[in-house]
Design a protein around this motif. Structure first.
Motif, PDB file in Angstrom:
ATOM      1  N   GLU A  23     -25.032  28.473  35.882  1.00 25.65           N
ATOM      2  CA  GLU A  23     -25.518  28.945  37.173  1.00 25.65           C
ATOM      3  C   GLU A  23     -26.635  29.941  36.920  1.00 25.65           C
ATOM      4  N   LEU A  24     -27.778  29.710  37.537  1.00 20.18           N
ATOM      5  CA  LEU A  24     -28.936  30.563  37.313  1.00 20.18           C
ATOM      6  C   LEU A  24     -29.721  30.675  38.609  1.00 20.18           C
ATOM      7  N   ASP A  25     -29.946  31.901  39.053  1.00 21.96           N
ATOM      8  CA  ASP A  25     -30.682  32.159  40.301  1.00 21.96           C
ATOM      9  C   ASP A  25     -30.085  31.374  41.464  1.00 21.96           C
ATOM     10  N   ALA A  26     -28.756  31.385  41.555  1.00 24.26           N
ATOM     11  CA  ALA A  26     -28.014  30.754  42.647  1.00 24.26           C
ATOM     12  C   ALA A  26     -28.117  29.232  42.649  1.00 24.26           C
ATOM     13  N   VAL A  27     -28.593  28.636  41.566  1.00 24.68           N
ATOM     14  CA  VAL A  27     -28.662  27.183  41.427  1.00 24.68           C
ATOM     15  C   VAL A  27     -27.637  26.751  40.378  1.00 24.68           C
ATOM     16  N   THR A  28     -26.889  25.699  40.696  1.00 28.73           N
ATOM     17  CA  THR A  28     -25.893  25.165  39.760  1.00 28.73           C
ATOM     18  C   THR A  28     -26.509  24.021  38.959  1.00 28.73           C
ATOM     19  N   TYR A  29     -26.394  24.112  37.641  1.00 30.59           N
ATOM     20  CA  TYR A  29     -26.922  23.101  36.721  1.00 30.59           C
ATOM     21  C   TYR A  29     -25.759  22.484  35.946  1.00 30.59           C
ATOM     22  N   VAL A  30     -25.815  21.176  35.752  1.00 29.88           N
ATOM     23  CA  VAL A  30     -24.716  20.455  35.112  1.00 29.88           C
ATOM     24  C   VAL A  30     -25.234  19.651  33.921  1.00 29.88           C
ATOM     25  N   CYS A  31     -24.508  19.738  32.826  1.00 31.98           N
ATOM     26  CA  CYS A  31     -24.804  18.956  31.622  1.00 31.98           C
ATOM     27  C   CYS A  31     -23.583  18.109  31.294  1.00 31.98           C
ATOM     28  N   PRO A  32     -23.502  16.857  31.784  1.00 32.16           N
ATOM     29  CA  PRO A  32     -22.331  16.008  31.517  1.00 32.16           C
ATOM     30  C   PRO A  32     -22.137  15.756  30.028  1.00 32.16           C
ATOM     31  N   TRP A  33     -20.883  15.706  29.630  1.00 35.20           N
ATOM     32  CA  TRP A  33     -20.605  15.426  28.223  1.00 35.20           C
ATOM     33  C   TRP A  33     -20.924  13.977  27.863  1.00 35.20           C
ATOM     34  N   ALA A  34     -20.772  13.040  28.819  1.00 36.31           N
ATOM     35  CA  ALA A  34     -21.005  11.613  28.543  1.00 36.31           C
ATOM     36  C   ALA A  34     -20.354  11.234  27.215  1.00 36.31           C
ATOM     37  N   THR A  35     -19.072  11.518  27.117  1.00 37.70           N
ATOM     38  CA  THR A  35     -18.363  11.445  25.839  1.00 37.70           C
ATOM     39  C   THR A  35     -18.396  10.048  25.221  1.00 37.70           C
ATOM     40  N   ARG A  36     -18.204   9.010  26.022  1.00 40.04           N
ATOM     41  CA  ARG A  36     -18.167   7.657  25.456  1.00 40.04           C
ATOM     42  C   ARG A  36     -19.537   7.265  24.889  1.00 40.04           C
ATOM     43  N   LEU A  37     -20.592   7.571  25.625  1.00 39.77           N
ATOM     44  CA  LEU A  37     -21.935   7.236  25.151  1.00 39.77           C
ATOM     45  C   LEU A  37     -22.236   7.960  23.843  1.00 39.77           C
ATOM     46  N   ARG A  38     -21.907   9.237  23.778  1.00 37.14           N
ATOM     47  CA  ARG A  38     -22.167   9.999  22.562  1.00 37.14           C
ATOM     48  C   ARG A  38     -21.270   9.549  21.414  1.00 37.14           C
ATOM     49  N   SER A  39     -20.056   9.073  21.745  1.00 36.97           N
ATOM     50  CA  SER A  39     -19.167   8.555  20.699  1.00 36.97           C
ATOM     51  C   SER A  39     -19.729   7.281  20.091  1.00 36.97           C
ATOM     52  N   TRP A  40     -20.309   6.418  20.919  1.00 34.75           N
ATOM     53  CA  TRP A  40     -20.953   5.217  20.392  1.00 34.75           C
ATOM     54  C   TRP A  40     -22.092   5.583  19.444  1.00 34.75           C
ATOM     55  N   GLN A  41     -22.883   6.563  19.848  1.00 38.70           N
ATOM     56  CA  GLN A  41     -23.992   6.985  18.994  1.00 38.70           C
ATOM     57  C   GLN A  41     -23.484   7.586  17.692  1.00 38.70           C
ATOM     58  N   ALA A  42     -22.419   8.378  17.769  1.00 39.52           N
ATOM     59  CA  ALA A  42     -21.845   8.957  16.556  1.00 39.52           C
ATOM     60  C   ALA A  42     -21.296   7.880  15.635  1.00 39.52           C
ATOM     61  N   LEU A  43     -20.741   6.819  16.222  1.00 41.67           N
ATOM     62  CA  LEU A  43     -20.220   5.716  15.413  1.00 41.67           C
ATOM     63  C   LEU A  43     -21.351   5.040  14.645  1.00 41.67           C
ATOM     64  N   GLU A  44     -22.496   4.861  15.286  1.00 46.23           N
ATOM     65  CA  GLU A  44     -23.649   4.278  14.599  1.00 46.23           C
ATOM     66  C   GLU A  44     -24.075   5.154  13.422  1.00 46.23           C
TER      67      GLU A  44
END
Length: 307
Positions: free
Chosen positions: A96-117
């Motif tokens: 939260e910055l200057d009354a604005v909410t920002y979100v960074c999704p984990w996208a765990t499955r997508l990142r797990s596929w990349q880690a597997l590669e």
């Protein structure tokens, strides 16, 4: 030899750094926007100011990931919703910055596929089979291919690098974006708070710095690894909302690097100085600045082979 930071906790995060993008809620289409709005309202922000790290939330995420490993047989990626469509259990880092909410999704499955590669490219076959049997990897890759066919433009909000911060990751940041928080000792039964080092900057500024750096690198060092890396970072940033935030978090690497080294680390400023020298045609000064950054991370990377 680098000092080791002592941390009073039963679980240490992996020795990995993270490059993250936090998009404002307005950037998400429905129903994702409603999901993340409710998620942020229920949990509150992981960081409520520009100077606050998300280190505690990241450590909790690591604890959760380790706990999930215990009751299951080997699997390459977690079960759950599609990587770009949050469902039950899908999580995110929230700023939260200057009354604005920002979100960074984990996208765990997508990142797990990349880690597997990456894992498949870095481990011998015999060791890879012991960690993840061939049938498990095959099923995961088939699932990824099916999903990729329907989502060819998918990209993660988080990039991860183990045992080093790639030099190209410093391009979006300036010296003023650096935030360092020394470790705090524990009191009584309460564990201490580990040190944190991260950079945070608006997307517009990040893109401008990367584009400016890429231009001078292309003119002076066309085809070099840093030039190609600048192009990759720039293309990745272009995928996100222009009012996003970009964060480089040293993450678990703070536990491998001593506090004196963390306090003295000025990698982004040194790289910026090298680019300025290169722009002016001073190749010798540019080389010295680059070597400072590159050598610092070669020393950290060498710890991977330490006994």
């Amino acid at each position: 030899m680098l000092d080791v930071t002592a941390v009073r906790t039963s679980v240490l995060p992996p020795y990995a750094a993270h490059l993250r993008v936090y998009e404002p809620l307005a950037a998400y289409p429905e129903p994702e926007r409603s999901h993340w709005q409710a998620y942020a309202a229920e949990r509150g922000p992981d960081a409520a100011s520009a100077g606050e790290p998300v280190a505690r939330a990241a450590l909790e995420a690591q604890r959760g990931a380790l706990a999930e490993l215990l009751p299951f047989a080997s699997r390459a990626v977690p079960a759950g919703a599609a990587p770009h469509r949050p469902g039950a259990g899908e999580q995110a880092f929230v700023r939260e910055l200057d009354a604005v909410t920002y979100v960074c999704p984990w996208a765990t499955r997508l990142r797990s596929w990349q880690a597997l590669e990456e894992l498949s490219e870095s481990l011998p076959v015999a060791l890879l089979d012991a960690v993840l049997p061939q049938a498990v990897r095959r099923d995961a890759l088939l699932a990824q291919e099916r999903w990729r066919a329907d989502h060819p433009d998918a990209r993660p909000w988080i990039l991860t690098s183990r045992w080093e911060v790639p030099v190209r990751w410093f391009l979006p940041f300036g010296a003023e974006d650096r935030r360092y928080r020394p470790a705090e000792p524990g009191q009584g039964a309460q564990p201490g708070v580990p040190a944190a080092l991260f950079y945070l900057t608006p997307m517009a500024q990040a893109r401008k710095r990367v584009a400016r750096g890429y231009r001078v690198l292309r003119e002076r060092l066309a085809g070099s690894p840093l030039t190609l890396g600048a192009e990759q970072v720039g293309r990745w940033l272009e995928e996100f909302h222009p009012r996003s935030l970009v964060e480089l978090d040293y993450g678990g690497l703070v536990h491998a690097i001593g506090e004196p080294e963390l306090a003295a680390d000025r990698s982004a400023a040194e790289l910026a100085e090298g680019l300025a020298a290169l722009r002016e045609g001073d190749v010798e000064r540019a080389g010295r600045a680059y070597q400072l950054v590159a050598e610092r991370w070669r020393r950290v990377l060498a710890l991977r082979q330490a006994n």
